[in-house]
Design an enzyme around this catalytic site. Structure first.
Site, PDB file in Angstrom:
ATOM      1  N   ASN A  87       0.817  -1.205   0.000  1.00  0.00           N
ATOM      2  CA  ASN A  87       0.000   0.000   0.000  1.00  0.00           C
ATOM      3  C   ASN A  87       0.854   1.260   0.000  1.00  0.00           C
ATOM      4  O   ASN A  87       2.053   1.228   0.281  1.00  0.00           O
ATOM      5  CB  ASN A  87      -0.936  -0.012   1.215  1.00  0.00           C
ATOM      6  N   HIS A 118      22.179   4.813  10.733  1.00  0.00           N
ATOM      7  CA  HIS A 118      23.137   5.660  11.470  1.00  0.00           C
ATOM      8  C   HIS A 118      23.479   5.001  12.797  1.00  0.00           C
ATOM      9  O   HIS A 118      22.694   4.249  13.359  1.00  0.00           O
ATOM     10  CB  HIS A 118      22.534   7.042  11.758  1.00  0.00           C
ATOM     11  N   THR A 164      10.709  -5.434  16.867  1.00  0.00           N
ATOM     12  CA  THR A 164      12.154  -5.478  17.132  1.00  0.00           C
ATOM     13  C   THR A 164      12.652  -6.906  17.316  1.00  0.00           C
ATOM     14  O   THR A 164      13.852  -7.128  17.337  1.00  0.00           O
ATOM     15  CB  THR A 164      12.490  -4.674  18.391  1.00  0.00           C
ATOM     16  N   LYS A 165      11.714  -7.869  17.487  1.00  0.00           N
ATOM     17  CA  LYS A 165      12.071  -9.276  17.712  1.00  0.00           C
ATOM     18  C   LYS A 165      11.264 -10.165  16.775  1.00  0.00           C
ATOM     19  O   LYS A 165      10.224  -9.765  16.268  1.00  0.00           O
ATOM     20  CB  LYS A 165      11.800  -9.666  19.160  1.00  0.00           C
ATOM     21  N   ARG A 179       4.508  -6.914  21.036  1.00  0.00           N
ATOM     22  CA  ARG A 179       4.407  -8.088  21.905  1.00  0.00           C
ATOM     23  C   ARG A 179       3.300  -8.990  21.381  1.00  0.00           C
ATOM     24  O   ARG A 179       2.334  -8.511  20.787  1.00  0.00           O
ATOM     25  CB  ARG A 179       4.063  -7.654  23.333  1.00  0.00           C
TER      26      ARG A 179
END
Length: 193
Positions: A87, A118, A164-165, A179
Site C-alpha cells: 500500500n 546511522h 524489534t524481535k 508483543r
C-alpha cells in the site's frame, strides 16, 4: 447500450495493457528483475536499486497519492513474493537482505528496513541484519519492522507496531515494542483475501 458497454470494456483492457507495458519498461530501467506481471496503480513506486531487486508475478504497488519507496544498496538484495500487495507510503530498504513472502498484505505507511542507517553512539556501530517476512503475512498501517527480524507465515502485525524481535508463525503482535497478542490456527495453504 450493450455496444457502448463492450467498447468501454475493450478500452479498459487496452488501457490496462498499455499501463502494464509501461510499468514493465519502468522496472527494467531501474534494473529490477520482474518475474511475470507487476502492477502499479496511481503513482509509480520510487526505486533506487544498486543491488538486486526481484519482484515475482502479481506484486501490486497501490499508490493513489503517496508513492511506495524502495531502496536496495550496493551488493544488497530484496525479493518480494508473488501476489504481495504493498500500500501507499510504504518504505522498504535493504542494506543486506530483505525477503517478503508470497501473498502478503502490507498496509499504508509501513516501514521495513534491514538497517538503522546511522550509529546511535560512538561505541555502537550501525546495525544491519537481514529481514525475512513469511507467506501470507498482514502488516498493519504505520507498522515498523526493524533489522534482524524474522516474521513467520500467516502472522499479523498490528497497526503502529514496532517489531524489534522475531514473530512466530500464526501469531498476532502489536504495540511498541511489539508483543504477542494471541495465536490462531489456519491451514498452511490458507490465504487472506
Amino acid at each position: 447500450m450493450r455496444l457502448l458497454s463492450r467498447i468501454g470494456g475493450r478500452l479498459d483492457k487496452w488501457r490496462q495493457g498499455v499501463r502494464s507495458k509501461s510499468v514493465a519498461r519502468f522496472l527494467r530501467r531501474q534494473g529490477v528483475v520482474a518475474e511475470g506481471e507487476v502492477f502499479a496503480s496511481g503513482v509509480l513506486p520510487r526505486i533506487v536499486n544498486h543491488g538486486r531487486l526481484q519482484l515475482s508475478h502479481g506484486v501490486d504497488f497501490y499508490s493513489p497519492v503517496h508513492p511506495v519507496e524502495v531502496f536496495v544498496g550496493d551488493g544488497a538484495g530484496m525479493a518480494i513474493g508473488a501476489g504481495t500487495f504493498i500500500n501507499q507510503g510504504t518504505t522498504m530498504a535493504a542494506a543486506c537482505s530483505v525477503e517478503i513472502g508470497e501473498h502478503c498484505h502490507i498496509g499504508e505507511f509501513v516501514a521495513i528496513h534491514d538497517t538503522h542507517f546511522h550509529c546511535v553512539s560512538p561505541d555502537q556501530p550501525v546495525k544491519t541484519a537481514p529481514v525475512r517476512i513469511g507467506r501470507n503475512v498482514w502488516i498493519g498501517h504505520r507498522a515498523i519492522v526493524l533489522a534482524g527480524v524474522s516474521v513467520g507465515d500467516h502472522a499479523v502485525i498490528g497497526a503502529g507496531a514496532v517489531v524489534t524481535k522475531d514473530v512466530p508463525a500464526r501469531t498476532m503482535v502489536g504495540g511498541n515494542p511489539a508483543r504477542p497478542l494471541g495465536t490462531f490456527e489456519c491451514p498452511d495453504d490458507w490465504r487472506r483475501t
